[in-house]
Write a protein that holds these residues in place. Sequence first.
Motif, PDB file in Angstrom:
ATOM      1  N   LEU A  79       0.848  -1.191   0.000  1.00  0.00           N
ATOM      2  CA  LEU A  79       0.000   0.000   0.000  1.00  0.00           C
ATOM      3  C   LEU A  79       0.886   1.245   0.000  1.00  0.00           C
ATOM      4  N   SER A  80       0.521   2.244  -0.800  1.00  0.00           N
ATOM      5  CA  SER A  80       1.290   3.486  -0.828  1.00  0.00           C
ATOM      6  C   SER A  80       0.699   4.486   0.173  1.00  0.00           C
ATOM      7  N   ASP A  81       1.302   5.660   0.254  1.00  0.00           N
ATOM      8  CA  ASP A  81       0.815   6.665   1.197  1.00  0.00           C
ATOM      9  C   ASP A  81       0.260   7.889   0.477  1.00  0.00           C
ATOM     10  N   ASP A  82      -0.278   7.676  -0.743  1.00  0.00           N
ATOM     11  CA  ASP A  82      -0.904   8.801  -1.442  1.00  0.00           C
ATOM     12  C   ASP A  82      -2.258   9.098  -0.802  1.00  0.00           C
ATOM     13  N   LYS A  83      -2.835  10.233  -1.123  1.00  0.00           N
ATOM     14  CA  LYS A  83      -4.066  10.699  -0.475  1.00  0.00           C
ATOM     15  C   LYS A  83      -5.214   9.706  -0.642  1.00  0.00           C
ATOM     16  N   GLU A  84      -5.361   9.141  -1.827  1.00  0.00           N
ATOM     17  CA  GLU A  84      -6.476   8.217  -2.082  1.00  0.00           C
ATOM     18  C   GLU A  84      -6.359   6.965  -1.214  1.00  0.00           C
ATOM     19  N   SER A  85      -5.140   6.464  -1.040  1.00  0.00           N
ATOM     20  CA  SER A  85      -4.925   5.278  -0.204  1.00  0.00           C
ATOM     21  C   SER A  85      -5.195   5.595   1.261  1.00  0.00           C
ATOM     22  N   LEU A  86      -4.727   6.760   1.718  1.00  0.00           N
ATOM     23  CA  LEU A  86      -4.932   7.149   3.115  1.00  0.00           C
ATOM     24  C   LEU A  86      -6.412   7.360   3.409  1.00  0.00           C
ATOM     25  N   ASP A  87      -7.124   7.970   2.478  1.00  0.00           N
ATOM     26  CA  ASP A  87      -8.569   8.185   2.657  1.00  0.00           C
ATOM     27  C   ASP A  87      -9.297   6.855   2.762  1.00  0.00           C
ATOM     28  N   LEU A  88      -8.885   5.892   1.936  1.00  0.00           N
ATOM     29  CA  LEU A  88      -9.520   4.572   1.968  1.00  0.00           C
ATOM     30  C   LEU A  88      -9.280   3.894   3.316  1.00  0.00           C
ATOM     31  N   LEU A 136       5.751   3.499   6.058  1.00  0.00           N
ATOM     32  CA  LEU A 136       5.753   4.833   5.481  1.00  0.00           C
ATOM     33  C   LEU A 136       5.308   5.851   6.526  1.00  0.00           C
ATOM     34  N   LYS A 137       5.977   7.004   6.540  1.00  0.00           N
ATOM     35  CA  LYS A 137       5.739   8.012   7.581  1.00  0.00           C
ATOM     36  C   LYS A 137       4.271   8.409   7.684  1.00  0.00           C
ATOM     37  N   LYS A 138       3.599   8.517   6.550  1.00  0.00           N
ATOM     38  CA  LYS A 138       2.197   8.947   6.578  1.00  0.00           C
ATOM     39  C   LYS A 138       1.260   7.878   7.126  1.00  0.00           C
ATOM     40  N   LEU A 139       1.804   6.689   7.369  1.00  0.00           N
ATOM     41  CA  LEU A 139       0.993   5.625   7.980  1.00  0.00           C
ATOM     42  C   LEU A 139       1.201   5.559   9.497  1.00  0.00           C
ATOM     43  N   ASP A 140       1.829   6.571  10.052  1.00  0.00           N
ATOM     44  CA  ASP A 140       2.081   6.597  11.500  1.00  0.00           C
ATOM     45  C   ASP A 140       0.801   6.468  12.319  1.00  0.00           C
TER      46      ASP A 140
END
Length: 256
Positions: free
Chosen positions: A74-83, A103-107
């Motif tokens: 899974l990546s940390d782009d906006k669409e993935s984070l929103d999901l 990934l940092k945005k998955l903290d």
Amino acid sequence: MTDGSMIIYLYGEEIYRRREKERFILEEFKKKHSGLALDKFDLDDNGEEFFRLKRFLSEGGLFTNLKLSLVRNLSDDKESLDLLKKYLDNKETILILSNRKHLKKLDFLLKGETVKVLEFDWFDEVKFSEFIDFEVRRRSLVIDSKIKITLLRKFRKDYVGLINILERLMVEPKILDSDITPVMDFFPLLNKLKSLRLEERLKYLKIILENNDAAAVFNVIAATLSGEKLRVAVDLDMKTKLGKCEFELGLISLVI
């Protein structure tokens, strides 16, 4: 199985144990939920996989609304984070996320109350040695100390390769002759540690440690000891396991 978790987050460089945990979780869920809607997605494959994942999560199940998705890379782009955030507290959807790196945005996953987190990093020397012993026992194999040291050196960061060799050993014992090159100089060098001259013993110990796993060397030397020297080795072994001493320092103590 999930302890109330809607997301199970597996990450780490070591892929063998991570894949084993994926399989274990999937099997446990299938045992408990016969009508479970289940699918796997590798988002590294192509862009279509993400849209397939979104479609799977949004559709109702045929026999049950409970869904389980194994999602790799899974990546940390906006669409993935929103999901992710959309299904963070969804009790009918369980996501198993499996990434090589955190990934940092998955903290936010590390702190989520509905998230179970498991990290799969490389073992240190001692735990890797124990891991080899465990996998060897599981397969009812017997290997000598020379082969174990070779396995420790060759597969330090390749557990998949290690398991493949052990699996092949069960049916092809002679593969060691071609697939693994034994450390031929180890035992002759080990005999040099019996020199009467301290500087000689320390010189050869340094050479051995430059090419071999310190924990394995310690165990091989300890196995040859008796009496007071063995008692010292047992004491040093206990200290290393408690984190009070490094194997290198323990070896120096034995050699001196």
